[in-house]
Write a protein that holds these residues in place. Structure first.
Motif, mmCIF file in Angstrom:
data_model
loop_
_atom_site.group_PDB
_atom_site.id
_atom_site.type_symbol
_atom_site.label_atom_id
_atom_site.label_comp_id
_atom_site.label_asym_id
_atom_site.label_seq_id
_atom_site.Cartn_x
_atom_site.Cartn_y
_atom_site.Cartn_z
ATOM 1 N N ALA A 1 12.424 -0.933 2.875
ATOM 2 C CA ALA A 1 11.640 -1.680 1.892
ATOM 3 C C ALA A 1 10.697 -0.762 1.122
ATOM 4 O O ALA A 1 10.596 -0.851 -0.116
ATOM 5 C CB ALA A 1 10.854 -2.776 2.599
ATOM 6 N N VAL A 2 10.004 0.130 1.822
ATOM 7 C CA VAL A 2 9.054 1.025 1.161
ATOM 8 C C VAL A 2 9.776 1.989 0.222
ATOM 9 O O VAL A 2 9.339 2.220 -0.914
ATOM 10 C CB VAL A 2 8.229 1.786 2.211
ATOM 11 C CG1 VAL A 2 7.397 2.889 1.550
ATOM 12 C CG2 VAL A 2 7.309 0.834 2.962
ATOM 13 N N ALA B 1 0.831 -1.211 0.000
ATOM 14 C CA ALA B 1 0.000 0.000 0.000
ATOM 15 C C ALA B 1 0.861 1.254 0.000
ATOM 16 O O ALA B 1 0.641 2.175 -0.805
ATOM 17 C CB ALA B 1 -0.929 -0.014 1.213
ATOM 18 N N TYR B 2 1.841 1.324 0.893
ATOM 19 C CA TYR B 2 2.696 2.509 0.950
ATOM 20 C C TYR B 2 3.466 2.700 -0.355
ATOM 21 O O TYR B 2 3.550 3.817 -0.892
ATOM 22 C CB TYR B 2 3.683 2.394 2.117
ATOM 23 C CG TYR B 2 3.045 2.375 3.481
ATOM 24 C CD1 TYR B 2 1.824 3.001 3.714
ATOM 25 C CD2 TYR B 2 3.650 1.720 4.550
ATOM 26 C CE1 TYR B 2 1.224 2.982 4.962
ATOM 27 C CE2 TYR B 2 3.062 1.694 5.812
ATOM 28 C CZ TYR B 2 1.853 2.325 6.003
ATOM 29 O OH TYR B 2 1.269 2.294 7.245
ATOM 30 N N SER B 3 4.020 1.627 -0.879
ATOM 31 C CA SER B 3 4.822 1.727 -2.105
ATOM 32 C C SER B 3 3.959 2.090 -3.306
ATOM 33 O O SER B 3 4.400 2.826 -4.197
ATOM 34 C CB SER B 3 5.561 0.411 -2.357
ATOM 35 O OG SER B 3 6.384 0.065 -1.269
ATOM 36 N N ALA B 4 2.725 1.571 -3.343
ATOM 37 C CA ALA B 4 1.844 1.884 -4.467
ATOM 38 C C ALA B 4 1.477 3.363 -4.483
ATOM 39 O O ALA B 4 1.494 4.013 -5.539
ATOM 40 C CB ALA B 4 0.587 1.019 -4.403
ATOM 41 N N VAL B 5 1.141 3.911 -3.312
ATOM 42 C CA VAL B 5 0.758 5.326 -3.237
ATOM 43 C C VAL B 5 1.957 6.225 -3.557
ATOM 44 O O VAL B 5 1.860 7.141 -4.386
ATOM 45 C CB VAL B 5 0.185 5.647 -1.846
ATOM 46 C CG1 VAL B 5 -0.052 7.144 -1.700
ATOM 47 C CG2 VAL B 5 -1.116 4.891 -1.628
ATOM 48 N N LEU B 6 3.088 5.969 -2.910
ATOM 49 C CA LEU B 6 4.270 6.794 -3.150
ATOM 50 C C LEU B 6 4.791 6.616 -4.572
ATOM 51 O O LEU B 6 5.225 7.580 -5.205
ATOM 52 C CB LEU B 6 5.364 6.439 -2.134
ATOM 53 C CG LEU B 6 5.044 6.756 -0.669
ATOM 54 C CD1 LEU B 6 6.174 6.274 0.231
ATOM 55 C CD2 LEU B 6 4.808 8.244 -0.474
ATOM 56 N N GLY B 7 4.744 5.395 -5.078
ATOM 57 C CA GLY B 7 5.211 5.161 -6.447
ATOM 58 C C GLY B 7 4.349 5.852 -7.486
ATOM 59 O O GLY B 7 4.865 6.426 -8.447
#
Length: 321
Positions: free
Chosen positions: A164-165, A82-88
């Motif tokens: 990781a994020v 979730a964090y990586s999808a939003v930030l990405g």
């Protein structure tokens, strides 16, 4: 469309009775039925081998599937995704705007970033960030080649989850940028001209007119990328973060007799998560297709109801005969 054979009615004399009604006979397709039978036999054999083979140890699979350790790893996987999808996605939008900008500096920097992070494997980025404290023990903000105003201890900030994020987000932004850029370019040029003719500021033109239309092209590709991101979270095990795959690997080393059931647990959970993402993708695509299609695609429930109605109609016809 089913092909059919039209049989002409026999001629009738001027004084004789009228000819029989023309009948439409469907063409026989024996090859299709043979292929379907072969496929069903192969599927049945595969299912039988999957269920009857004691090597899979389905009792141990049921034991591990909802264990707290596995669920904790699953939660970490969902958090990182979730964090990586939003930030990405946010970074991808900024990079796409940079590549589409008239400013040569922004275009060059955005292109270089995308080129670099699409060239370097994700595992290399994660391992480099994990060992970043050896190169930069402290991080500071200030004047280049001058005094520093703020100083941070990198070892305290860069926890396993943060590493990781950040690693996944950096790589995800590079791919998301090209997806967003392709979606913006897919919008008809007349829409850009119409938005400019309204006299709106550039950010409103993009946010209110261009980007909503581009989402029809962005959503399918980015959801596909999101599924890849979900599976790529298994690499965070190499930076000491026990996600779903990392937990399964750790438990496999502790219980070597349950390696196969634990791998099946991870497989089933990944299948469930990707299936849920695919369901969300269907409804999001259906929502944004309202302005482009005359009729939106039916939902699975609507298809089931339509199929049931057709079956009832056929049964009534057969009964009436």
């Amino acid at each position: 469309m089913t092909e059919s054979l039209l049989l002409p009615a026999p001629p009738s004399g001027p004084s004789g009775p009228p000819g029989p009604t023309e009948r439409v006979l469907p063409l026989r397709r024996p090859g299709r039925w043979v292929t379907a039978v072969v496929v069903l036999v192969l599927v049945a054999q595969a299912a039988h081998g999957l269920v009857a083979n004691p090597f899979y140890q389905w009792d141990r699979f049921a034991y591990w599937f909802l264990r707290p350790a596995v669920l904790d790893g699953l939660l970490i996987t969902l958090q990182v995704t979730a964090y990586s999808a939003v930030l990405g996605l946010a970074g991808g939008v900024l990079l796409a705007l940079g590549r589409l900008s008239d400013n040569p500096v922004l275009r060059s920097v955005s292109w270089t970033y995308i080129w670099l992070f699409r060239s370097v494997p994700l595992i290399v980025v994660l391992l480099f960030l994990y060992n970043l404290s050896a190169l930069y023990p402290t991080l500071s903000l200030g004047v280049p080649f001058g005094p520093a105003f703020l100083t941070f201890d990198e070892s305290r900030l860069a926890t396993d989850l943060v590493v990781a994020v950040i690693g996944l987000s950096l790589c995800e932004a590079a791919y998301a940028a090209e997806i967003v850029r392709a979606g913006v370019l897919s919008v008809d040029q007349g829409q850009h001209e119409a938005a400019a003719a309204l006299g709106l500021p550039g950010r409103y033109q993009f946010a209110r007119i261009v980007f909503p239309q581009a989402l029809r092209s962005i959503v399918p590709s980015y959801v596909n990328q999101l599924i890849g991101l979900l599976k790529a979270t298994s690499l965070v095990f190499y930076v000491s973060l026990l996600d779903l795959f990392g937990t399964v690997q750790s438990l496999s080393s502790t219980y070597p007799g349950d390696v196969v059931p634990l791998l099946l647990v991870a497989t089933v959970w990944y299948v469930i998560l990707t299936s849920l993402v695919s369901v969300v993708q269907f409804y999001v695509e259906r929502h944004y297709a309202r302005g482009a299609l005359r009729t939106v695609p039916p939902t699975p429930l609507q298809r089931a109801r339509a199929g049931l109605s057709d079956l009832r109609a056929r049964l009534r016809e057969e009964t009436a005969r």
